[in-house]
Structure formats: structure tokens, C-alpha cells
Design a protein around this motif. Structure first.
Motif, PDB file in Angstrom:
ATOM      1  N   ARG A  64       0.825  -1.217   0.000  1.00  0.00           N
ATOM      2  CA  ARG A  64       0.000   0.000   0.000  1.00  0.00           C
ATOM      3  C   ARG A  64       0.857   1.263   0.000  1.00  0.00           C
ATOM      4  O   ARG A  64       0.588   2.217  -0.734  1.00  0.00           O
ATOM      5  CB  ARG A  64      -0.918   0.015   1.227  1.00  0.00           C
ATOM      6  N   SER A  67       2.537   1.678  -3.472  1.00  0.00           N
ATOM      7  CA  SER A  67       1.597   2.147  -4.503  1.00  0.00           C
ATOM      8  C   SER A  67       1.228   3.612  -4.283  1.00  0.00           C
ATOM      9  O   SER A  67       1.116   4.384  -5.241  1.00  0.00           O
ATOM     10  CB  SER A  67       0.345   1.267  -4.532  1.00  0.00           C
ATOM     11  N   ARG A  71       2.107   6.613  -6.917  1.00  0.00           N
ATOM     12  CA  ARG A  71       1.009   7.425  -7.449  1.00  0.00           C
ATOM     13  C   ARG A  71       1.253   8.910  -7.181  1.00  0.00           C
ATOM     14  O   ARG A  71       0.902   9.758  -8.000  1.00  0.00           O
ATOM     15  CB  ARG A  71      -0.315   6.989  -6.830  1.00  0.00           C
ATOM     16  N   GLU A 111      -4.102   4.648 -12.793  1.00  0.00           N
ATOM     17  CA  GLU A 111      -5.319   3.886 -12.513  1.00  0.00           C
ATOM     18  C   GLU A 111      -4.995   2.519 -11.933  1.00  0.00           C
ATOM     19  O   GLU A 111      -5.679   2.040 -11.019  1.00  0.00           O
ATOM     20  CB  GLU A 111      -6.140   3.739 -13.801  1.00  0.00           C
ATOM     21  N   ASP A 114      -4.096   2.989  -8.312  1.00  0.00           N
ATOM     22  CA  ASP A 114      -5.317   3.175  -7.513  1.00  0.00           C
ATOM     23  C   ASP A 114      -5.975   1.829  -7.240  1.00  0.00           C
ATOM     24  O   ASP A 114      -6.406   1.544  -6.114  1.00  0.00           O
ATOM     25  CB  ASP A 114      -6.295   4.108  -8.228  1.00  0.00           C
ATOM     26  N   LEU A 115      -6.048   0.998  -8.284  1.00  0.00           N
ATOM     27  CA  LEU A 115      -6.642  -0.325  -8.124  1.00  0.00           C
ATOM     28  C   LEU A 115      -5.822  -1.194  -7.177  1.00  0.00           C
ATOM     29  O   LEU A 115      -6.378  -1.917  -6.331  1.00  0.00           O
ATOM     30  CB  LEU A 115      -6.766  -1.002  -9.488  1.00  0.00           C
ATOM     31  N   ARG A 117      -3.968  -0.169  -4.699  1.00  0.00           N
ATOM     32  CA  ARG A 117      -4.195   0.300  -3.325  1.00  0.00           C
ATOM     33  C   ARG A 117      -5.522  -0.214  -2.792  1.00  0.00           C
ATOM     34  O   ARG A 117      -5.620  -0.653  -1.646  1.00  0.00           O
ATOM     35  CB  ARG A 117      -4.157   1.830  -3.306  1.00  0.00           C
ATOM     36  N   GLU A 118      -6.553  -0.199  -3.640  1.00  0.00           N
ATOM     37  CA  GLU A 118      -7.864  -0.717  -3.207  1.00  0.00           C
ATOM     38  C   GLU A 118      -7.814  -2.218  -2.952  1.00  0.00           C
ATOM     39  O   GLU A 118      -8.404  -2.709  -1.985  1.00  0.00           O
ATOM     40  CB  GLU A 118      -8.917  -0.399  -4.269  1.00  0.00           C
ATOM     41  N   ARG A 119      -7.102  -2.948  -3.810  1.00  0.00           N
ATOM     42  CA  ARG A 119      -6.970  -4.399  -3.601  1.00  0.00           C
ATOM     43  C   ARG A 119      -6.250  -4.695  -2.293  1.00  0.00           C
ATOM     44  O   ARG A 119      -6.633  -5.611  -1.550  1.00  0.00           O
ATOM     45  CB  ARG A 119      -6.213  -5.022  -4.773  1.00  0.00           C
ATOM     46  N   MET A 121      -6.195  -2.772   0.328  1.00  0.00           N
ATOM     47  CA  MET A 121      -7.118  -2.437   1.419  1.00  0.00           C
ATOM     48  C   MET A 121      -8.127  -3.551   1.643  1.00  0.00           C
ATOM     49  O   MET A 121      -8.440  -3.912   2.790  1.00  0.00           O
ATOM     50  CB  MET A 121      -7.837  -1.129   1.112  1.00  0.00           C
ATOM     51  N   VAL A 122      -8.645  -4.135   0.544  1.00  0.00           N
ATOM     52  CA  VAL A 122      -9.596  -5.245   0.665  1.00  0.00           C
ATOM     53  C   VAL A 122      -8.937  -6.433   1.350  1.00  0.00           C
ATOM     54  O   VAL A 122      -9.533  -7.076   2.238  1.00  0.00           O
ATOM     55  CB  VAL A 122     -10.141  -5.642  -0.726  1.00  0.00           C
ATOM     56  N   ASP A 125      -8.557  -5.689   5.018  1.00  0.00           N
ATOM     57  CA  ASP A 125      -9.851  -5.823   5.694  1.00  0.00           C
ATOM     58  C   ASP A 125     -10.199  -7.289   5.915  1.00  0.00           C
ATOM     59  O   ASP A 125     -10.696  -7.670   6.979  1.00  0.00           O
ATOM     60  CB  ASP A 125     -10.959  -5.146   4.876  1.00  0.00           C
TER      61      ASP A 125
END
Length: 199
Positions: A64, A67, A71, A111, A114-115, A117-119, A121-122, A125
Motif C-alpha cells: 500500500r 503504490s 502514485r 489507474e 489506484d486499483l 491500493r484498493e486491492r 485495502m480489501v 480488511d
């Protein structure tokens, strides 16, 4: 810059300053592509595992942070390339095409970051949920054990008092009767928990 310097030392010299800038931009994009692909491979490796564990928390936080750092530098570069493309009227058709291509590459990498970083985070979680679930199960088992042994502890506390008048102090088989009684209490508690679907 070092790659461009090596090319110039090998007599691979751009025809004009704009070609030099485009060569530099292309080499930067190639390096960024390697870093983005490496991040994607790391995340794919985490996602393909049966289950991530607590040791992976540090690796995910590194992904994270990496990335986010990439970015932070790529986004201004993308905007700068877009501004050069829109406002520089001296570009040849080929230079404009190459610059537009590199701008699109930078946009795609932003992009993808961003993806990524979201992956990450998922996945973090999911790891937090799994840890919380394990802790909840441990607390649940501990509560059940406590519920079974609480009445037994009460009985041993009562009959362990050294005061006169306790029943069975003069009877030789009192200990056996007390143990049978405690086993029956534990059995009733277990049956009740099974009946209530707590076990």
C-alpha cells in the motif's frame, strides 16, 4: 537519466531536444511499468492464497505504501505530459503521437496503482476480519468452558470451607458423592449447551 546517458555514450543521439525528452519519458514509463507489474504480481500472489495470515500484514502495508508513493509522483507527471501535449504547438505529428501514447501509459499506470491500493485495502480488511473471527471463537470457547466450570468452582468453594456443620464431613463416602454430583452438574451443563446449539 543513466539509460539516456549510456545511449548517448554509444552514439545513439536524439535528433532534437524534443526527441530527447520523449526518449527520457519512455524510459521512465518503462521503469514504472516494471514497478507496477511487480506490485500487481505481489497482490495476485496474496489473492491466490487459501488464506492470508498475520505475517502478511506487514507485506500488505508495504504494498500500500509503495503504490501510494508511486502514485504521488506519477499523477503530476501525467498532468505535465498532458500539458506539454496540449500547449506545445511545435511538435511533429510523430512526436505528438508518441507523447500522447506516453501520457496514456502514465494515466493507465495511475489507474492501476489506484486499483492496487484498493486491492491491498480489501486484503487487509479480510485479514482483520479473519483475526477478529478467530479472537471471537477463542472468546466463545473460553466463555463455554467458564460456564461449565463456574458451578463446579462454586461447589468446591462451598465444600472446601473449614467450618463446622458442613454435610458429609463425618461420612466416609461424602467425597465420592460430591464428585458424582459435580460430574452430573457438568453433564447437565454440556447437554443444555448442546440443546441450545451453543456447542
Amino acid at each position: 537519466m543513466q539509460d539516456v546517458k549510456d545511449e548517448i555514450e554509444q552514439s545513439i543521439i536524439p535528433d532534437n531536444p524534443m526527441d530527447l525528452v520523449l526518449d527520457l519519458i519512455t524510459k521512465i514509463a518503462n521503469r514504472i511499468s516494471e514497478a507496477v507489474d511487480e506490485l500487481d504480481e505481489d497482490l495476485t500472489s496474496f489473492e491466490s492464497r487459501e488464506g492470508i495470515n498475520q505475517q502478511d500484514r506487514y507485506q500488505l502495508s508495504l504494498v500500500r505504501r509503495k503504490s501510494a508513493a508511486l502514485r504521488r509522483y506519477l499523477s503530476p507527471q501525467r498532468d505535465a505530459l498532458d500539458a506539454i501535449y496540449r500547449f506545445n504547438k511545435s511538435l511533429s505529428q510523430q512526436q505528438a503521437f508518441d507523447l500522447r501514447d506516453q501520457t496514456d501509459r502514465m494515466t493507465r499506470y495511475v489507474e492501476e496503482l489506484d486499483l492496487a491500493r484498493e486491492r491491498a485495502m480489501v486484503l487487509q480488511d479480510e485479514l482483520r476480519n479473519r483475526i477478529a473471527e478467530l479472537q471471537g471463537m477463542r472468546m466463545y470457547v473460553l466463555s463455554l468452558v467458564t460456564a461449565i466450570f463456574l458451578p463446579l468452582s462454586f461447589l468446591t468453594g462451598v465444600f472446601g470451607m473449614n467450618v463446622a456443620g458442613l454435610p458429609g464431613t463425618e461420612e466416609p463416602n461424602a467425597f465420592i458423592h460430591l464428585m458424582i454430583c459435580m460430574a452430573a452438574v457438568a453433564l447437565v451443563a454440556c447437554v443444555l449447551m448442546i440443546w441450545k446449539k451453543w456447542l
